[in-house]
Motif scaffolding. Structure first.
Motif, mmCIF file in Angstrom:
data_model
loop_
_atom_site.group_PDB
_atom_site.id
_atom_site.type_symbol
_atom_site.label_atom_id
_atom_site.label_comp_id
_atom_site.label_asym_id
_atom_site.label_seq_id
_atom_site.Cartn_x
_atom_site.Cartn_y
_atom_site.Cartn_z
ATOM 1 N N PRO A 74 0.828 -1.211 0.000
ATOM 2 C CA PRO A 74 0.000 0.000 0.000
ATOM 3 C C PRO A 74 0.861 1.260 0.000
ATOM 4 O O PRO A 74 1.861 1.342 0.715
ATOM 5 N N VAL A 75 0.460 2.235 -0.814
ATOM 6 C CA VAL A 75 1.227 3.472 -0.964
ATOM 7 C C VAL A 75 0.298 4.657 -0.773
ATOM 8 O O VAL A 75 -0.847 4.655 -1.237
ATOM 9 N N VAL A 76 0.790 5.691 -0.097
ATOM 10 C CA VAL A 76 0.022 6.911 0.128
ATOM 11 C C VAL A 76 0.098 7.778 -1.120
ATOM 12 O O VAL A 76 1.182 8.100 -1.613
ATOM 13 N N GLY A 77 -1.080 8.179 -1.639
ATOM 14 C CA GLY A 77 -1.146 9.026 -2.819
ATOM 15 C C GLY A 77 -1.046 10.502 -2.484
ATOM 16 O O GLY A 77 -0.939 10.900 -1.316
ATOM 17 N N THR A 78 -1.122 11.350 -3.510
ATOM 18 C CA THR A 78 -0.913 12.780 -3.328
ATOM 19 C C THR A 78 -1.988 13.428 -2.468
ATOM 20 O O THR A 78 -1.734 14.435 -1.805
ATOM 21 N N GLN A 79 -3.188 12.895 -2.449
ATOM 22 C CA GLN A 79 -4.266 13.447 -1.637
ATOM 23 C C GLN A 79 -4.367 12.772 -0.271
ATOM 24 O O GLN A 79 -5.316 13.027 0.471
ATOM 25 N N GLY A 80 -3.402 11.921 0.034
ATOM 26 C CA GLY A 80 -3.401 11.250 1.335
ATOM 27 C C GLY A 80 -4.091 9.908 1.357
ATOM 28 O O GLY A 80 -3.995 9.185 2.351
ATOM 29 N N TRP A 81 -4.788 9.551 0.270
ATOM 30 C CA TRP A 81 -5.463 8.263 0.224
ATOM 31 C C TRP A 81 -4.458 7.148 -0.028
ATOM 32 O O TRP A 81 -3.547 7.266 -0.842
ATOM 33 N N ILE A 82 -4.645 6.042 0.660
ATOM 34 C CA ILE A 82 -3.788 4.865 0.497
ATOM 35 C C ILE A 82 -4.516 3.860 -0.362
ATOM 36 O O ILE A 82 -5.670 3.506 -0.096
ATOM 37 N N THR A 83 -3.836 3.389 -1.398
ATOM 38 C CA THR A 83 -4.402 2.349 -2.261
ATOM 39 C C THR A 83 -3.507 1.116 -2.227
ATOM 40 O O THR A 83 -2.396 1.145 -1.706
ATOM 41 N N ALA A 84 -4.003 0.046 -2.829
ATOM 42 C CA ALA A 84 -3.366 -1.252 -2.674
ATOM 43 C C ALA A 84 -1.980 -1.333 -3.301
ATOM 44 O O ALA A 84 -1.146 -2.109 -2.858
ATOM 45 N N GLY A 85 -1.674 -0.544 -4.299
ATOM 46 C CA GLY A 85 -0.348 -0.589 -4.892
ATOM 47 C C GLY A 85 -0.118 -1.928 -5.557
ATOM 48 O O GLY A 85 -0.971 -2.433 -6.290
ATOM 49 N N LEU A 86 1.052 -2.546 -5.284
ATOM 50 C CA LEU A 86 1.396 -3.805 -5.932
ATOM 51 C C LEU A 86 0.501 -4.923 -5.439
ATOM 52 O O LEU A 86 0.133 -4.970 -4.288
#
Length: 242
Positions: free
Chosen positions: A230-242
């Motif tokens: 999981p990686v934090v995006g520019t707006q602060g939302w975390i998505t699953a990533g790899l």
């Protein structure tokens, strides 16, 4: 063990030790008991995204602003009134979280994420024992120097976070590890044969057992359960990533 090319790795014992000199690095925030373990699990179970929030009232306001968003987290290891779940993976089964967004706030872990995100890291990933191998491989593959940021407990070192950092640090050769990373790797190697017992030796584990949350400790001790970063995006939302 699979090895990839990349720069060196350093470990911070507490998120409060983050400094400007770590700007531009690949940061992995680690809160084994329990924030990053829980959020990794939530995303692995199909949640669309998670927004970590430091403040309790801010989290409530955000959740109220969007019907359908879940509100989760804890204060003193208990879900605050009106929350949909606490800081336990068991509170977020797949049928509850799949395709949904979660606003999440905890006593310490979300503060760690906020500090590193606003502190200039090039990438902020979530790490724990449950995804140690996946996040270490991603950090090495980035080609950037990595810093493994332990959340700690009440401003001091936490054994469980150090063990997870050590599990990750082993993916770098010894000559690429800082002294702190080498110590974490040695600690992990000493205790890896029985991680559930090791986590139960941690100071924070005692407070979880007092709340009847022994199952969360066992879940957090399951190494490499998920191949997920999981990686934090520019707006602060975390998505699953790899």
């Amino acid at each position: 063990m699979e090895q990839t090319q990349g720069a060196g790795v350093h470990v911070l014992w507490r998120w409060q030790d983050w400094e400007d000199r770590y700007r531009g690095r690949y940061a992995v925030v680690i809160d084994v008991l329990r924030a990053t373990t829980t959020l990794i699990t939530v995303l692995a179970r199909g949640a669309e995204a998670v927004l970590p929030v430091a403040g309790l009232e801010e989290a409530r306001a955000l959740a109220r602003s969007r019907p359908g968003w879940l509100l989760g987290g804890e204060r003193d290891n208990v879900a605050p009134p009106g929350f949909d779940g606490g800081n336990s993976p068991a509170d977020y089964p797949p049928e509850r979280v799949a395709g949904r967004r979660l606003v999440f706030t905890t006593t310490n872990g979300t503060r760690a994420l906020d500090r590193v995100r606003t502190g200039g890291a090039a990438t902020v990933a979530l790490g724990a024992l449950v995804n140690a191998g996946a996040v270490a491989r991603a950090a090495r593959a980035s080609g950037r120097p990595a810093v493994l940021v332990c959340a700690g407990t009440e401003g001091v070192l936490s054994l469980e976070d150090v063990l997870a950092a050590g599990a990750m640090a082993r993916y770098w050769p010894p000559e690429a590890r800082s002294d702190e990373a080498q110590l974490a790797a040695w600690a992990y190697e000493r205790m890896q044969a029985d991680l559930p017992r090791a986590l139960n030796l941690a100071r924070h584990a005692a407070s979880l057992r007092a709340r009847g949350l022994e199952a969360d400790i066992g879940w957090a001790a399951r190494e490499d359960l998920f191949d997920l970063v999981p990686v934090v995006g520019t707006q602060g939302w975390i998505t699953a990533g790899l």
